[in-house]
Design a protein around this motif. Structure first.
Motif, PDB file in Angstrom:
ATOM      1  N   ILE A 221      27.481  55.769  33.574  1.00  0.00           N
ATOM      2  CA  ILE A 221      28.925  55.951  33.343  1.00  0.00           C
ATOM      3  C   ILE A 221      29.599  54.581  33.265  1.00  0.00           C
ATOM      4  CG2 ILE A 221      31.069  56.943  34.270  1.00  0.00           C
ATOM      5  CD1 ILE A 221      29.200  58.838  35.947  1.00  0.00           C
ATOM      6  N   LYS A 222      30.347  54.372  32.168  1.00  0.00           N
ATOM      7  CA  LYS A 222      31.145  53.139  32.047  1.00  0.00           C
ATOM      8  C   LYS A 222      32.570  53.543  31.696  1.00  0.00           C
ATOM      9  CE  LYS A 222      27.644  49.839  30.584  1.00  0.00           C
ATOM     10  NZ  LYS A 222      26.543  50.797  30.755  1.00  0.00           N
ATOM     11  N   VAL A 223      33.533  52.787  32.215  1.00  0.00           N
ATOM     12  CA  VAL A 223      34.932  53.089  31.892  1.00  0.00           C
ATOM     13  C   VAL A 223      35.624  51.810  31.443  1.00  0.00           C
ATOM     14  CG1 VAL A 223      37.093  54.121  32.689  1.00  0.00           C
ATOM     15  CG2 VAL A 223      34.935  54.856  33.708  1.00  0.00           C
ATOM     16  N   VAL A 224      36.252  51.868  30.281  1.00  0.00           N
ATOM     17  CA  VAL A 224      37.008  50.725  29.763  1.00  0.00           C
ATOM     18  C   VAL A 224      38.479  51.128  29.765  1.00  0.00           C
ATOM     19  CG1 VAL A 224      37.325  49.168  27.804  1.00  0.00           C
ATOM     20  CG2 VAL A 224      35.054  50.155  28.269  1.00  0.00           C
ATOM     21  N   PHE A 225      39.267  50.438  30.585  1.00  0.00           N
ATOM     22  CA  PHE A 225      40.699  50.746  30.659  1.00  0.00           C
ATOM     23  C   PHE A 225      41.426  49.924  29.599  1.00  0.00           C
ATOM     24  CE2 PHE A 225      38.973  51.752  34.811  1.00  0.00           C
ATOM     25  CZ  PHE A 225      39.544  52.985  35.077  1.00  0.00           C
ATOM     26  N   VAL A 226      42.325  50.578  28.875  1.00  0.00           N
ATOM     27  CA  VAL A 226      43.028  49.904  27.777  1.00  0.00           C
ATOM     28  C   VAL A 226      44.530  50.144  27.930  1.00  0.00           C
ATOM     29  CG1 VAL A 226      43.218  49.687  25.255  1.00  0.00           C
ATOM     30  CG2 VAL A 226      41.058  50.460  26.270  1.00  0.00           C
ATOM     31  N   SER A 227      45.300  49.052  27.964  1.00  0.00           N
ATOM     32  CA  SER A 227      46.756  49.206  28.012  1.00  0.00           C
ATOM     33  C   SER A 227      47.352  48.643  26.726  1.00  0.00           C
ATOM     34  CB  SER A 227      47.336  48.459  29.216  1.00  0.00           C
ATOM     35  OG  SER A 227      48.728  48.325  29.053  1.00  0.00           O
ATOM     36  N   LYS A 228      48.168  49.461  26.102  1.00  0.00           N
ATOM     37  CA  LYS A 228      48.751  49.044  24.823  1.00  0.00           C
ATOM     38  C   LYS A 228      49.762  47.916  25.032  1.00  0.00           C
ATOM     39  CE  LYS A 228      51.291  51.137  21.028  1.00  0.00           C
ATOM     40  NZ  LYS A 228      52.197  52.245  20.769  1.00  0.00           N
ATOM     41  N   GLU A 229      50.505  47.995  26.126  1.00  0.00           N
ATOM     42  CA  GLU A 229      51.643  47.091  26.284  1.00  0.00           C
ATOM     43  C   GLU A 229      51.424  45.962  27.283  1.00  0.00           C
ATOM     44  OE1 GLU A 229      54.117  47.382  24.324  1.00  0.00           O
ATOM     45  OE2 GLU A 229      53.864  49.403  23.542  1.00  0.00           O
ATOM     46  N   GLU A 230      50.464  46.115  28.206  1.00  0.00           N
ATOM     47  CA  GLU A 230      50.381  45.132  29.294  1.00  0.00           C
ATOM     48  C   GLU A 230      49.023  44.448  29.358  1.00  0.00           C
ATOM     49  OE1 GLU A 230      53.221  46.347  32.856  1.00  0.00           O
ATOM     50  OE2 GLU A 230      51.906  47.991  32.299  1.00  0.00           O
ATOM     51  N   ASN A 231      49.056  43.247  29.906  1.00  0.00           N
ATOM     52  CA  ASN A 231      47.872  42.405  30.042  1.00  0.00           C
ATOM     53  C   ASN A 231      47.505  42.267  31.508  1.00  0.00           C
ATOM     54  OD1 ASN A 231      46.151  40.952  28.399  1.00  0.00           O
ATOM     55  ND2 ASN A 231      47.882  39.910  27.415  1.00  0.00           N
ATOM     56  N   GLU A 232      46.279  42.558  31.856  1.00  0.00           N
ATOM     57  CA  GLU A 232      45.863  42.353  33.246  1.00  0.00           C
ATOM     58  C   GLU A 232      44.354  42.176  33.255  1.00  0.00           C
ATOM     59  OE1 GLU A 232      47.918  44.834  36.347  1.00  0.00           O
ATOM     60  OE2 GLU A 232      45.859  45.106  37.062  1.00  0.00           O
ATOM     61  N   ASP A 233      43.850  41.409  34.225  1.00  0.00           N
ATOM     62  CA  ASP A 233      42.402  41.203  34.309  1.00  0.00           C
ATOM     63  C   ASP A 233      41.680  42.539  34.443  1.00  0.00           C
ATOM     64  OD1 ASP A 233      42.433  38.564  34.014  1.00  0.00           O
ATOM     65  OD2 ASP A 233      41.961  38.045  36.108  1.00  0.00           O
ATOM     66  N   GLY A 234      40.601  42.712  33.716  1.00  0.00           N
ATOM     67  CA  GLY A 234      39.810  43.944  33.823  1.00  0.00           C
ATOM     68  C   GLY A 234      40.364  45.075  32.972  1.00  0.00           C
ATOM     69  N   ILE A 235      41.453  44.802  32.261  1.00  0.00           N
ATOM     70  CA  ILE A 235      42.034  45.845  31.398  1.00  0.00           C
ATOM     71  C   ILE A 235      42.188  45.275  29.995  1.00  0.00           C
ATOM     72  CG2 ILE A 235      44.105  47.249  30.975  1.00  0.00           C
ATOM     73  CD1 ILE A 235      44.433  47.440  34.001  1.00  0.00           C
ATOM     74  N   GLU A 236      41.671  45.998  29.018  1.00  0.00           N
ATOM     75  CA  GLU A 236      41.794  45.548  27.631  1.00  0.00           C
ATOM     76  C   GLU A 236      43.232  45.753  27.169  1.00  0.00           C
ATOM     77  OE1 GLU A 236      39.528  44.118  25.830  1.00  0.00           O
ATOM     78  OE2 GLU A 236      37.656  44.545  26.896  1.00  0.00           O
ATOM     79  N   ASN A 237      43.727  44.820  26.388  1.00  0.00           N
ATOM     80  CA  ASN A 237      45.096  44.926  25.895  1.00  0.00           C
ATOM     81  C   ASN A 237      45.089  45.325  24.414  1.00  0.00           C
ATOM     82  OD1 ASN A 237      47.614  42.746  24.784  1.00  0.00           O
ATOM     83  ND2 ASN A 237      47.980  44.601  25.941  1.00  0.00           N
ATOM     84  N   GLY A 238      45.887  46.323  24.058  1.00  0.00           N
ATOM     85  CA  GLY A 238      45.987  46.734  22.653  1.00  0.00           C
ATOM     86  C   GLY A 238      45.614  48.193  22.487  1.00  0.00           C
ATOM     87  N   LEU A 239      45.005  48.487  21.337  1.00  0.00           N
ATOM     88  CA  LEU A 239      44.616  49.872  21.039  1.00  0.00           C
ATOM     89  C   LEU A 239      43.094  50.006  21.096  1.00  0.00           C
ATOM     90  CD1 LEU A 239      46.894  50.400  17.910  1.00  0.00           C
ATOM     91  CD2 LEU A 239      47.303  51.320  20.195  1.00  0.00           C
ATOM     92  N   ILE A 240      42.612  51.234  21.101  1.00  0.00           N
ATOM     93  CA  ILE A 240      41.161  51.452  21.004  1.00  0.00           C
ATOM     94  C   ILE A 240      40.776  51.241  19.539  1.00  0.00           C
ATOM     95  CG2 ILE A 240      39.311  53.142  21.236  1.00  0.00           C
ATOM     96  CD1 ILE A 240      41.006  54.535  23.389  1.00  0.00           C
ATOM     97  N   THR A 241      39.948  50.259  19.294  1.00  0.00           N
ATOM     98  CA  THR A 241      39.535  49.981  17.913  1.00  0.00           C
ATOM     99  C   THR A 241      38.014  50.098  17.801  1.00  0.00           C
ATOM    100  OG1 THR A 241      39.259  47.647  18.413  1.00  0.00           O
ATOM    101  CG2 THR A 241      41.425  48.322  17.584  1.00  0.00           C
TER     102      THR A 241
END
Ligand code: FES
Length: 432
Positions: A221-241
Motif C-alpha cells: 500500500i502506498k499513498v501519495v497526498f496531493v494538494s492543489k493549492e498548498e505546498n508542504e513537505d511530503g505532499i505533492e503540489n498541483g493536480l494528479i497528472t
C-alpha cells in the motif's frame, strides 16, 4: 450376469398404469395436510446474510472538519451486517420531512469489520444538498436509518483487474480506497495499491492518519497526498497528472477513480496518453459526489437584471422626472430570463397516476422524489439498474458516460430514471 426378461416390463408397466389412480390416491391420503415449506434453507441463510434492507443504528459520529462527518453504524436488529466487497457502497434510505430520498455512500470500513458488526461512511456537505445537510445537521448517535444492501462495481477483481491498482481520489472520493487498503492489509484482498489522494487544501484530507499507518505497515500500500493549492513537505503540489503517476508506479496497472464528475472529465483527458480501455479505467461518481442540479439562468441575463435593479434604486433618490426617465429603461421583459424547459411527466406507479413537472436538466428520478413519489433507486448513476422503468411515451436523453442499459432495454424503451432527462413530455411506469 443376470438375464433380464424383457417381456416382463411391458406387463408390469401396464399393471401399474391401470392402478395409477389408486396408487396416487393412496399417496395423497398418507400425506400431511400441512403445506410444505417451499423455502430452501440456503435461501433463508442467504437472506439473513444479505438482507435486502438493513436497519442501521448510528453508534458514533466523528466530525472530521466543518463540512465532513464520519458515521459508524451497527445492525439495529439481531444478526450480522451484510458482507460486501471492498470499494462498494450502501444506499441510505432517508425520510426527510416526509420526503423519501435514497443516497449511496461508499463504505470506508473493511469487509472484515462488517463481520465484526461495523460499517463506516463519511458524508460531505454539498451546498444545497438536502440529504447531506440532513445527515450532517440532524442525524445523531442512536438514530436508526434503513439501508439497502451493499452494491457497486468499484471493487478489485482478481480476474478482471491487474495486480496493481492505481486509485485516484478527489476529496471524499477517498472512502472506497480506504476500504480497499484495509482489505489488502488484513489479507482478504491480494492486490498492490497506490492511492493518489487529491484535495484543494491540506486541511481537507480525511483518513490521512489511518492511510499513512496502513502504508507504513504494508509494502503493498502506498499513498501519495496531493494538494492543489498548498505546498508542504511530503505532499505533492498541483493536480494528479500522468507524469506524477508514472513517477510513483512503474508496473502495469488498472485505474480506479472516485470523485466529482468534473474530476472524471479532467482525468479522461489527462489519462488519454495511457490508452486505457474501459476495463482498465473504472470511475465512480455517485450523486453524493455530484454537485446538485442548478437551474441555470444565463449569466448575461443575470447581469442585465442586477444592473437594472441598481439603477432603479439609485433613481429613487433623484428628481421625479429623472425617475420616470429611468423607469422606462428598467422595464424587464420576460424574454430577458431564459429558464430551462419544463416537461410534464405522467407517472404510473402501482394503482396511482401522477402528473409532475421536470426541468430539461433534471433527472427524472429527482423530479419523482421532489413530488414525494417513492421510486426505487440505489446507485443513482445509471449503473445498477435498480430504478429500471418503462417509457410508455415520449423521449429522453442519457449522457454517454451514464448509459449502462442493456441493448434489449434500450430497444424496448426501458429507462433508468436516475440517469435520464426528458426531452419531451413523457409517460412512464415505474413499478415494473
Ligand atoms: S439507481 Fe442504479 S441505475 Fe438507477
Amino acid at each position: 450376469m443376470k438375464k433380464i426378461k424383457i417381456s416382463s416390463f411391458p406387463g408390469k408397466d401396464n399393471k401399474n398404469f391401470k392402478n395409477i389412480n389408486k396408487i396416487r390416491n393412496k399417496i395423497i391420503n398418507k400425506t400431511s395436510a400441512t403445506p410444505i415449506n417451499n423455502e430452501y434453507i440456503i435461501d433463508r441463510v442467504g437472506k439473513n446474510l444479505y438482507p435486502k434492507i438493513q436497519r442501521l443504528v448510528v453508534k458514533n459520529i466523528v466530525e472530521e472538519n466543518k463540512d465532513i462527518k464520519t458515521f459508524y453504524f451497527a445492525n439495529a436488529d439481531a444478526g450480522t451486517l451484510a458482507i460486501f466487497r471492498p470499494g462498494q457502497y450502501i444506499t441510505l434510505l432517508l425520510n426527510i420531512d416526509g420526503k423519501f430520498l435514497s443516497r449511496p455512500h461508499s463504505l470506508s470500513s473493511s469487509p472484515n469489520e462488517a463481520i465484526n458488526g461495523v460499517y463506516r461512511i463519511s458524508v460531505k456537505r454539498v451546498e444545497g444538498g438536502i440529504a447531506s445537510n440532513y445527515m450532517l445537521d440532524n442525524v445523531k448517535i442512536g438514530d436508526i436509518i434503513e439501508s439497502l444492501h451493499p452494491s457497486g462495481e468499484l471493487y478489485p477483481s482478481s480476474i478482471r483487474d491487474k495486480k496493481h491498482i492505481v486509485a485516484l481520489a478527489s476529496g471524499i472520493g477517498i472512502s472506497p480506497f480506504v476500504s480497499i487498503a484495509k482489505a489488502i492489509h488484513d489479507k482478504t484482498l491480494d492486490k498492490e495499491l497506490t492511492i493518489f489522494y487529491s484535495v484543494n487544501y491540506i486541511n481537507e484530507f480525511v483518513y490521512a492518519k489511518e492511510l499513512k499507518e496502513l502504508a507504513n505497515k504494508n509494502n503493498n500500500i502506498k499513498v501519495v497526498f496531493v494538494s492543489k493549492e498548498e505546498n508542504e513537505d511530503g505532499i505533492e503540489n498541483g493536480l494528479i497528472t500522468v507524469d506524477l503517476i508514472k513517477s510513483y508506479v512503474t508496473s502495469k496497472f488498472t485505474v480506479f477513480a472516485a470523485g466529482y464528475q468534473d474530476f472524471y472529465d479532467y482525468l479522461k483527458k489527462e489519462l488519454t496518453v495511457l490508452n486505457l480501455g474501459d476495463k482498465d479505467f473504472r470511475f465512480e461518481s455517485s450523486p453524493t459526489l455530484s454537485k446538485p442540479i442548478v437551474i441555470s439562468v444565463p449569466q448575461a441575463s443575470v447581469i442585465t437584471i442586477a444592473e437594472e435593479k441598481k439603477t432603479t434604486k439609485k433613481s429613487k433618490s433623484k428628481k421625479k422626472e429623472e425617475e420616470e426617465e429611468v423607469e422606462e429603461v428598467t422595464e424587464v421583459t420576460p424574454e430577458a430570463i431564459v429558464l430551462p424547459k419544463i416537461y410534464n411527466i405522467k407517472v404510473f406507479h402501482k394503482e396511482e397516476e401522477y402528473n409532475i413537472p421536470c426541468f430539461e436538466n433534471q433527472t427524472i428520478l429527482s423530479a419523482l422524489e421532489e413530488k414525494n413519489i417513492k421510486a426505487r433507486s440505489k446507485c443513482r448513476s445509471g449503473e445498477c439498474g435498480y430504478c429500471r422503468s418503462l417509457l410508455l411515451w415520449g423521449n429522453i436523453r442519457v449522457d454517454k458516460d451514464k448509459e449502462h442499459r442493456r441493448s434489449a432495454d434500450i430497444k424496448y424503451n426501458y429507462i433508468h430514471p436516475c440517469s435520464s432527462y426528458p426531452t419531451s413530455d413523457i409517460t412512464i411506469k415505474i413499478d415494473i
